[in-house]
Design an enzyme around this catalytic site. Structure first.
Site, PDB file in Angstrom:
ATOM      1  N   HIS B  76       0.839  -1.196   0.000  1.00 57.45           N
ATOM      2  CA  HIS B  76       0.000   0.000   0.000  1.00 57.45           C
ATOM      3  C   HIS B  76       0.874   1.247   0.000  1.00 57.45           C
ATOM      4  O   HIS B  76       0.666   2.168  -0.794  1.00 57.45           O
ATOM      5  CB  HIS B  76      -0.926  -0.015   1.223  1.00 57.45           C
ATOM      6  CG  HIS B  76      -1.580   1.309   1.522  1.00 57.45           C
ATOM      7  ND1 HIS B  76      -2.550   1.857   0.713  1.00 57.45           N
ATOM      8  CD2 HIS B  76      -1.394   2.197   2.537  1.00 57.45           C
ATOM      9  CE1 HIS B  76      -2.938   3.026   1.211  1.00 57.45           C
ATOM     10  NE2 HIS B  76      -2.241   3.253   2.320  1.00 57.45           N
ATOM     11  N   ASP B 105       7.220  23.015 -24.930  1.00 58.89           N
ATOM     12  CA  ASP B 105       7.134  21.646 -24.423  1.00 58.89           C
ATOM     13  C   ASP B 105       8.127  21.542 -23.271  1.00 58.89           C
ATOM     14  O   ASP B 105       8.736  22.539 -22.881  1.00 58.89           O
ATOM     15  CB  ASP B 105       7.484  20.624 -25.534  1.00 58.89           C
ATOM     16  CG  ASP B 105       6.824  19.265 -25.266  1.00 58.89           C
ATOM     17  OD1 ASP B 105       7.161  18.655 -24.237  1.00 58.89           O
ATOM     18  OD2 ASP B 105       5.962  18.851 -26.059  1.00 58.89           O
ATOM     19  N   TRP B 141       7.377  -0.445   4.059  1.00 59.41           N
ATOM     20  CA  TRP B 141       7.945   0.179   2.855  1.00 59.41           C
ATOM     21  C   TRP B 141       9.357   0.681   3.090  1.00 59.41           C
ATOM     22  O   TRP B 141      10.100   0.932   2.154  1.00 59.41           O
ATOM     23  CB  TRP B 141       7.060   1.326   2.376  1.00 59.41           C
ATOM     24  CG  TRP B 141       7.243   2.613   3.118  1.00 59.41           C
ATOM     25  CD1 TRP B 141       6.726   2.928   4.340  1.00 59.41           C
ATOM     26  CD2 TRP B 141       7.985   3.756   2.698  1.00 59.41           C
ATOM     27  NE1 TRP B 141       7.100   4.194   4.699  1.00 59.41           N
ATOM     28  CE2 TRP B 141       7.871   4.729   3.720  1.00 59.41           C
ATOM     29  CE3 TRP B 141       8.733   4.060   1.556  1.00 59.41           C
ATOM     30  CZ2 TRP B 141       8.503   5.981   3.633  1.00 59.41           C
ATOM     31  CZ3 TRP B 141       9.343   5.308   1.490  1.00 59.41           C
ATOM     32  CH2 TRP B 141       9.229   6.248   2.518  1.00 59.41           C
ATOM     33  N   SER B 168      13.275   6.723 -13.093  1.00 61.21           N
ATOM     34  CA  SER B 168      12.161   7.450 -13.695  1.00 61.21           C
ATOM     35  C   SER B 168      12.011   8.835 -13.068  1.00 61.21           C
ATOM     36  O   SER B 168      11.918   9.846 -13.765  1.00 61.21           O
ATOM     37  CB  SER B 168      10.877   6.635 -13.528  1.00 61.21           C
ATOM     38  OG  SER B 168       9.745   7.431 -13.730  1.00 61.21           O
ATOM     39  N   SER B 169      12.005   8.871 -11.740  1.00 65.23           N
ATOM     40  CA  SER B 169      11.805  10.153 -11.064  1.00 65.23           C
ATOM     41  C   SER B 169      12.988  11.088 -11.252  1.00 65.23           C
ATOM     42  O   SER B 169      12.818  12.299 -11.391  1.00 65.23           O
ATOM     43  CB  SER B 169      11.589   9.936  -9.569  1.00 65.23           C
ATOM     44  OG  SER B 169      10.349   9.334  -9.362  1.00 65.23           O
ATOM     45  N   HIS B 252      13.360  11.410   4.482  1.00 71.22           N
ATOM     46  CA  HIS B 252      12.748  12.644   4.926  1.00 71.22           C
ATOM     47  C   HIS B 252      12.561  13.666   3.816  1.00 71.22           C
ATOM     48  O   HIS B 252      11.463  14.179   3.643  1.00 71.22           O
ATOM     49  CB  HIS B 252      13.373  13.248   6.177  1.00 71.22           C
ATOM     50  CG  HIS B 252      12.378  14.180   6.783  1.00 71.22           C
ATOM     51  ND1 HIS B 252      11.311  13.712   7.511  1.00 71.22           N
ATOM     52  CD2 HIS B 252      12.175  15.496   6.616  1.00 71.22           C
ATOM     53  CE1 HIS B 252      10.513  14.724   7.798  1.00 71.22           C
ATOM     54  NE2 HIS B 252      11.017  15.815   7.266  1.00 71.22           N
ATOM     55  N   GLU B 254      12.067  12.923   0.945  1.00 74.38           N
ATOM     56  CA  GLU B 254      10.975  12.327   0.166  1.00 74.38           C
ATOM     57  C   GLU B 254       9.607  12.821   0.630  1.00 74.38           C
ATOM     58  O   GLU B 254       8.732  13.101  -0.190  1.00 74.38           O
ATOM     59  CB  GLU B 254      11.046  10.800   0.264  1.00 74.38           C
ATOM     60  CG  GLU B 254       9.823  10.054  -0.281  1.00 74.38           C
ATOM     61  CD  GLU B 254       9.671  10.126  -1.788  1.00 74.38           C
ATOM     62  OE1 GLU B 254      10.649  10.444  -2.473  1.00 74.38           O
ATOM     63  OE2 GLU B 254       8.556   9.864  -2.277  1.00 74.38           O
ATOM     64  N   TYR B 256       8.901  15.619   1.775  1.00 69.41           N
ATOM     65  CA  TYR B 256       8.720  16.980   1.240  1.00 69.41           C
ATOM     66  C   TYR B 256       8.527  16.952  -0.260  1.00 69.41           C
ATOM     67  O   TYR B 256       7.848  17.825  -0.815  1.00 69.41           O
ATOM     68  CB  TYR B 256       9.869  17.891   1.680  1.00 69.41           C
ATOM     69  CG  TYR B 256       9.753  18.122   3.161  1.00 69.41           C
ATOM     70  CD1 TYR B 256       8.807  19.011   3.639  1.00 69.41           C
ATOM     71  CD2 TYR B 256      10.490  17.393   4.059  1.00 69.41           C
ATOM     72  CE1 TYR B 256       8.615  19.173   4.994  1.00 69.41           C
ATOM     73  CE2 TYR B 256      10.310  17.550   5.418  1.00 69.41           C
ATOM     74  CZ  TYR B 256       9.365  18.443   5.882  1.00 69.41           C
ATOM     75  OH  TYR B 256       9.173  18.585   7.215  1.00 69.41           O
ATOM     76  N   SER B 267      -1.251  27.249  -3.242  1.00 69.83           N
ATOM     77  CA  SER B 267      -0.916  28.659  -3.428  1.00 69.83           C
ATOM     78  C   SER B 267      -1.414  29.193  -4.755  1.00 69.83           C
ATOM     79  O   SER B 267      -1.433  30.406  -4.971  1.00 69.83           O
ATOM     80  CB  SER B 267       0.605  28.856  -3.355  1.00 69.83           C
ATOM     81  OG  SER B 267       1.097  28.348  -2.145  1.00 69.83           O
ATOM     82  N   HIS B 301      14.946  11.981  13.051  1.00 67.97           N
ATOM     83  CA  HIS B 301      13.766  12.014  13.915  1.00 67.97           C
ATOM     84  C   HIS B 301      12.847  10.818  13.643  1.00 67.97           C
ATOM     85  O   HIS B 301      11.914  10.592  14.386  1.00 67.97           O
ATOM     86  CB  HIS B 301      13.009  13.350  13.808  1.00 67.97           C
ATOM     87  CG  HIS B 301      12.377  13.610  12.477  1.00 67.97           C
ATOM     88  ND1 HIS B 301      12.281  14.863  11.937  1.00 67.97           N
ATOM     89  CD2 HIS B 301      11.824  12.788  11.567  1.00 67.97           C
ATOM     90  CE1 HIS B 301      11.699  14.788  10.755  1.00 67.97           C
ATOM     91  NE2 HIS B 301      11.410  13.550  10.520  1.00 67.97           N
ATOM     92  N   HIS B 302      13.130  10.072  12.570  1.00 67.85           N
ATOM     93  CA  HIS B 302      12.392   8.827  12.340  1.00 67.85           C
ATOM     94  C   HIS B 302      12.979   7.684  13.167  1.00 67.85           C
ATOM     95  O   HIS B 302      12.461   6.581  13.150  1.00 67.85           O
ATOM     96  CB  HIS B 302      12.455   8.443  10.860  1.00 67.85           C
ATOM     97  CG  HIS B 302      11.793   9.449   9.958  1.00 67.85           C
ATOM     98  ND1 HIS B 302      10.473   9.354   9.592  1.00 67.85           N
ATOM     99  CD2 HIS B 302      12.257  10.568   9.364  1.00 67.85           C
ATOM    100  CE1 HIS B 302      10.164  10.371   8.795  1.00 67.85           C
ATOM    101  NE2 HIS B 302      11.220  11.120   8.649  1.00 67.85           N
ATOM    102  N   THR B 327       6.875  26.482   7.589  1.00 65.79           N
ATOM    103  CA  THR B 327       5.542  25.942   7.319  1.00 65.79           C
ATOM    104  C   THR B 327       4.479  26.876   7.877  1.00 65.79           C
ATOM    105  O   THR B 327       3.445  27.109   7.239  1.00 65.79           O
ATOM    106  CB  THR B 327       5.397  24.533   7.936  1.00 65.79           C
ATOM    107  OG1 THR B 327       6.551  23.779   7.590  1.00 65.79           O
ATOM    108  CG2 THR B 327       4.169  23.831   7.418  1.00 65.79           C
ATOM    109  N   LYS B 330       3.835  29.675   5.584  1.00 67.85           N
ATOM    110  CA  LYS B 330       2.953  29.307   4.471  1.00 67.85           C
ATOM    111  C   LYS B 330       1.486  29.346   4.892  1.00 67.85           C
ATOM    112  O   LYS B 330       0.655  29.948   4.207  1.00 67.85           O
ATOM    113  CB  LYS B 330       3.298  27.905   3.969  1.00 67.85           C
ATOM    114  CG  LYS B 330       4.548  27.908   3.140  1.00 67.85           C
ATOM    115  CD  LYS B 330       4.860  26.528   2.638  1.00 67.85           C
ATOM    116  CE  LYS B 330       5.925  26.602   1.574  1.00 67.85           C
ATOM    117  NZ  LYS B 330       5.471  27.269   0.352  1.00 67.85           N
ATOM    118  N   ARG B 449       1.412  -0.042  15.152  1.00 65.12           N
ATOM    119  CA  ARG B 449       1.076  -0.112  13.736  1.00 65.12           C
ATOM    120  C   ARG B 449       1.594  -1.430  13.154  1.00 65.12           C
ATOM    121  O   ARG B 449       2.379  -2.132  13.769  1.00 65.12           O
ATOM    122  CB  ARG B 449       1.675   1.082  12.994  1.00 65.12           C
ATOM    123  CG  ARG B 449       3.174   1.157  13.095  1.00 65.12           C
ATOM    124  CD  ARG B 449       3.731   2.469  12.557  1.00 65.12           C
ATOM    125  NE  ARG B 449       3.706   2.527  11.101  1.00 65.12           N
ATOM    126  CZ  ARG B 449       4.639   3.153  10.370  1.00 65.12           C
ATOM    127  NH1 ARG B 449       5.648   3.770  10.951  1.00 65.12           N
ATOM    128  NH2 ARG B 449       4.548   3.193   9.063  1.00 65.12           N
TER     129      ARG B 449
END
Lengths: 286, 524
Positions: B76, B105, B141, B168-169, B252, B254, B256, B267, B301-302, B327, B330, B449
């Site tokens: 998932h 283009d 994951w 790809s990315s 991390h 990622e 963002y 925005s 922090h993870h 943040t 924003k 979890r």
């Protein structure tokens, strides 16, 4: 600042991208099947490798044809430059992961196992003393030697640095319109790159035959072979690229002020060069 | 804006279906392909989520066996992150960035299609593991060793799928940077760019900087498994925690990557429906850049509970808390944009407003998780699940839905059905809170979890959460219906579909012609 001027070349369509998708799928699936123990996966993987080589040849040939027939303006040229620059940056970050592993092992995990962090050491290998270079506590009985900085790696450093100089002389010659001189120095660069690869192959042979230093020789072997191996693979790519550039120089593809393919290959070569300096210092010398 | 076109290659799309959709070099068609693939994967990943919620509907094991449950949680996440959200943002970038900067283009059109075709390649390799002996990856994951090394035949497929999706990315990101830096119309200075373009420029940088690191990490997993290296084995002088550091150095930034483009979308939409220019444009740009910078120095922090030195815990705690400053800037700017605006509440605006409120809730629970001593209680509980689903579902996914409703008229030439869209919104926004808000309580009460069973005291909130999940899942079929109906027909959309909208994309006809801005527009 860069400005658009119109007439940007956008190809109608291209067969290569989806072909590339198939090629990489075949390579990845084949390699996975092979690693899972089925020999036919190897065939699938090699088909994928062959298709990938075909893809690169075909795609680059396409781009070269378009370039030679004058379809690209300076804006297209800038796109290629940005593209190559950021591609090299992504490669730098890839090597960063392996350098990170080396630093982490040397500065943190090995000292921790060795007693700097008593709670870790007590529960794992009590009162074991490890000093870099080490294969780790479970491999203490293993008889092996690390790869010294002298003589091969130092000679290889000199070869690679010299190749960088030769390449620069070739580039200056090209810009001065001396295509013959440029070609000669490009061939010297290719030869030096090949020499580097030959010597590194010999170094690996030495490691396996005489030092008993292998990929599975603990963390030293892991970091040593993964870092130098990926670097060697990039030298191989760089050498083949420069070889193609040498042939294109002889074919007269490059003019003194329009030769991005040449420059991209040169950037790549310098990047490989700089990574090697990091390797030489942190893997071999220190 | 009228644009003179060159005669030859600027007509309509190729007449052959195969040529148009498989060999394309057109940013709009490739953008559509990305979006459609993301939609498909959204439902594939969503089905997995439904299975998870079905199993957790009641305590005990009733629907699936635990190993399959673990496969579902793992897949998932991988499918939603790499198959749905990232491709959806890339699809939006493909469609909108050339239109928003006035480019003909993407800078490298063939590379663009290569990026796309690697996406189904990687996704299908990943999904194929579901049908292998030993099943799909079930380690979570994050693929932590040594657990992930117990994966069956799926293991090398998982590693190579990550490589291919990473390539790809990276290639997509390179293309976006080249487009933004090189393809802007004359007069479109950096500080005049729409914020969606800005946030994507910074996201692309994050992608190029971190995905190669993930590739390196999974390569080390592969060699540890098959070639005897000991990167993550303490007996060989390595350390399983080293993997976590390398992974989260990618992981991390990622998160963002998954949220910065959302900031850009919100925005864009809020000023349109407030009929006011965005408040604090330049501070938005600097806040985005600050968040991107900080994202590189907060990864541990993870990992507060893995046993880091105290100095590490403190550094990563304070650095993480610093992120709340940009943040906050924003959120303040979005609210200030609406202040005294003449607001209307079309569906894109509703999703954007829900984003501001619900993303902020996710931000606050993130701040709670950032407190290292408190995190020892929250770590690996449902509180974490609640937190990141608030930022990713009501954050990233809501922003994508806002963007789709906002730009569908430009893509299809038709207005979507507003009643259906509003129904989709209200069902989604209510059910998503029923789904995820109780998970905060479950987590704080100690429910772990990634476990298919739980103690009886968690039964009520889990049942409520599952009901919310089923309603949320079903509501997304309305989204699918809305999109299909809009593609097939509907009220004709004017070139400027929203009266408060600003930007170059609204100066070309709706639907946007196959080729736009062959001659760059002049931006004043």
């Amino acid at each position: 600042m860069a400005h658009a001027e119109g007439g940007y070349y956008v190809p109608h369509f291209s067969f290569w991208p989806i072909f590339g998708g198939v090629a990489l799928t075949s390579m990845a699936a084949g390699a996975s099947i092979y690693l899972n123990g089925s020999d036919w996966g190897f065939t699938v993987m090699m088909i994928g490798v062959a298709l990938t080589l075909l893809l690169m040849a075909g795609w680059f040939a396409n781009v070269i044809r378009e370039s030679v027939s004058g379809l690209y303006n300076t804006q297209v040229d800038r796109s290629f430059r940005w593209g190559m620059m950021w591609f090299i940056f992504s490669e730098v970050m890839f090597f960063g992961a392996f350098f990170g592993a080396l630093f982490y092992a040397r500065m943190l995990s090995v000292p921790w196992i060795s007693g700097a962090d008593p709670s870790t050491a007590r529960f794992l290998w009590d009162s074991v003393t490890l000093n870099w270079p080490t294969a780790g506590p479970a491999y203490a009985a293993l008889d092996w030697e690390p790869m010294g900085a002298w003589p091969l790696p130092t000679i290889n450093t000199l070869i690679l640095l010299t190749s960088g100089v030769m390449l620069t002389i070739s580039h200056h010659a090209l810009k001065a319109g001396q295509r013959g001189k440029s070609t000669i120095f490009m061939w010297i660069t290719v030869l030096l790159g090949s020499l580097f690869l030959g010597l590194q192959a010999y170094e690996y042979y030495e490691a396996y035959q005489h030092l008993n230093l292998r990929l599975d020789t603990g963390i030293y072997g892991s970091t040593f072979f993964m870092l130098t191996g990926f670097h060697g693979f990039h030298v191989l790519i760089g050498t083949v690229t420069l070889l193609v550039i040498a042939l294109r120089l002889m074919a007269g593809h490059f003019t003194p002020d329009n030769h991005f393919g040449y420059e991209a290959a040169a950037w790549y070569w310098h990047f490989v060069d700089v990574v090697w300096l990091g390797l030489y210092i942190f893997v071999y010398v220190i | 804006m009228t644009v003179a076109t060159h005669a030859e290659h600027h007509d309509g799309p190729p007449s052959s279906f195969f040529k148009r959709w498989f060999l394309s070099t057109n940013h709009k068609d490739i953008g559509s392909l990305y979006l459609l693939w993301a939609l498909l994967m959204f439902f594939v990943g969503g089905t997995m989520a439904m299975i998870i919620r079905a199993e957790l509907f009641q305590p005990g094991l009733q629907v699936v066996d635990p190993h399959f449950f673990n496969q579902m949680t793992t897949m998932h996440a991988l499918v939603m992150i790499f198959g749905a959200v990232m491709p959806a943002f890339t699809g939006l970038a493909n469609w909108m960035i050339p239109l928003q900067v006035g480019a003909p283009d993407m800078a490298l059109p063939r590379l663009n299609n290569f990026s796309f075709w690697l996406l189904p390649a990687g996704s299908l390799i990943l999904l194929s593991t579901m049908f292998m002996p030993g099943g799909a990856p079930a380690s979570g994951w994050t693929m932590y060793p040594p657990l992930v090394l117990q994966t069956g035949m799926a293991f090398p497929f998982m590693v190579f799928a990550v490589h291919i999706l990473g390539i790809s990315s990276i290639l997509g990101a390179i293309n976006i940077i080249a487009t933004v830096l090189n393809m802007r119309a004359p007069g479109m200075t950096l500080m005049k760019m729409p914020l969606f373009v800005w946030t994507w420029l910074i996201t692309a940088f994050l992608l190029i900087a971190t995905l190669p690191v993930l590739s390196g990490a999974v390569t080390m997993l592969l060699t540890d498994q098959f070639f005897g290296t000991t990167f993550f084995y303490a007996g060989g002088g390595g350390d399983p925690v080293m993997y976590q550091h390398i992974f989260w150095f990618f992981g991390h930034p990622e998160v963002y990557i998954l949220i910065l483009p959302a900031f850009g979308i919100v925005s864009t939409i809020i000023p349109t429906f407030s009929r006011k220019p965005l408040f604090g444009y330049s501070s938005m740009v600097y806040a985005t850049a600050s968040i991107a910078f900080l994202s590189f120095i907060v990864w541990a922090h993870h990992m507060f509970t893995v046993g880091m030195p105290l100095s590490g815990e403190l550094f990563f705690m304070y650095a993480t808390m610093l992120i709340s400053v940009p943040t906050g800037v924003k959120v303040f700017n979005w609210v200030a944009t609406m202040w005294k605006g003449s607001l209307t509440f079309e569906t894109p605006m509703l999703f954007a407003l829900a984003f501001v409120v619900l993303f902020t809730i996710g931000g606050f629970s993130g701040l709670m998780l950032a407190i290292a001593p408190a995190d020892f209680q929250y770590h690996d509980t449902y509180f974490v699940v609640a937190h990141f689903h608030y930022v990713l579902v009501t954050g990233a996914v809501f922003s994508i839905m806002a963007a789709v409703y906002y730009w569908l008229p430009k893509w299809t030439g038709h207005m979507y059905n507003e009643r259906l869209a509003k129904l989709h919104f209200w069902l989604s926004v209510i059910s998503v809170n029923v789904l995820f808000f109780p998970q905060h309580f479950l987590g704080l009460a100690g429910m772990p979890r990634r476990i298919p069973d739980y103690s009886l005291q968690f039964a009520e909130w889990n049942m409520i959460s599952s009901i919310g999940g089923f309603v949320y899942g079903a509501s997304q079929l309305l989204f699918l219906a809305g999109v299909i109906i809009c593609i097939r027909g509907g009220k004709k959309a004017p070139s400027k579909a929203w009266d408060g909208a600003k930007g170059l994309e609204w100066e070309v006809p709706s639907p946007a012609p196959f080729h736009t801005f062959d001659t760059p527009p002049l931006v004043k």
